[in-house]
Scaffold this motif. Structure first.
Motif, mmCIF file in Angstrom:
data_model
loop_
_atom_site.group_PDB
_atom_site.id
_atom_site.type_symbol
_atom_site.label_atom_id
_atom_site.label_comp_id
_atom_site.label_asym_id
_atom_site.label_seq_id
_atom_site.Cartn_x
_atom_site.Cartn_y
_atom_site.Cartn_z
ATOM 1 N N MET A 105 30.928 -13.981 20.007
ATOM 2 C CA MET A 105 32.383 -13.798 19.985
ATOM 3 C C MET A 105 33.083 -14.997 20.622
ATOM 4 S SD MET A 105 34.621 -11.515 18.972
ATOM 5 C CE MET A 105 36.169 -12.358 18.739
ATOM 6 N N VAL A 126 34.096 -5.986 22.646
ATOM 7 C CA VAL A 126 33.112 -6.108 21.577
ATOM 8 C C VAL A 126 32.089 -5.003 21.826
ATOM 9 C CG1 VAL A 126 31.495 -7.628 20.416
ATOM 10 C CG2 VAL A 126 33.484 -8.594 21.559
ATOM 11 N N ILE A 150 31.784 -8.916 14.083
ATOM 12 C CA ILE A 150 32.449 -10.028 14.759
ATOM 13 C C ILE A 150 32.467 -11.310 13.947
ATOM 14 C CG2 ILE A 150 32.186 -9.227 17.136
ATOM 15 C CD1 ILE A 150 29.856 -11.066 17.473
#
Ligand SMILES: [Zn+2]
Length: 139
Positions: A29, A64, A119
């Protein structure tokens, strides 16, 4: 670890623990954020639920979520043994996610949750950008 779990479950549990805190997911990420050129993010700020990333200036918190630990509708499969243990565990994680999200929203934050399996998608960055635009970001 109690010994009520069998060997297979135990090794799955240990593997999952290793990825808890989601080092590799967070690194992915972070890389995506760097590539996108979005600035101003911080990691692990002392906010409710310790968001993985946040933009203090725009009051945006980004989590996340690991597909296993948070029960991703696309990826999560209950392990074959100790079904009730895992159901309880994942349910309690999901409950905590909801409580933390509510708390942050009441504090005036925008909360974005991204599944680990998503992601790499453009839409992740688009979601963040849209939230930032609403908060006065001008690109
Ligand atoms: Zn997933």
């Amino acid at each position: 670890m109690a010994d009520f779990v069998d060997k297979a479950t135990r090794s799955r549990y240990m593997a999952a623990i290793k990825s808890r805190g989601n080092q590799s997911t967070e690194i992915k990420m972070a890389r995506l954020l760097r590539e996108s050129g979005l600035k101003g993010w911080r990691r692990h700020s002392p906010l409710p639920g310790t968001p993985d990333f946040c933009w203090p200036k725009y009051r945006i918190a980004l989590f996340v979520d690991g597909c296993f630990w948070h029960g991703c509708p696309r990826c999560y499969k209950t392990p074959k043994s100790n079904v009730s243990f895992w159901q309880k565990k994942i349910e309690s994680n999901r409950g905590r996610d909801r409580r933390v999200g509510g708390k942050l929203r009441r504090m005036g934050w925008t909360v974005i949750r991204v599944w680990e399996c998503r992601i790499k998608f453009e839409s992740t960055i688009t979601r963040i950008e849209l939230s930032m635009l609403k908060r006065g970001w001008n690109g």
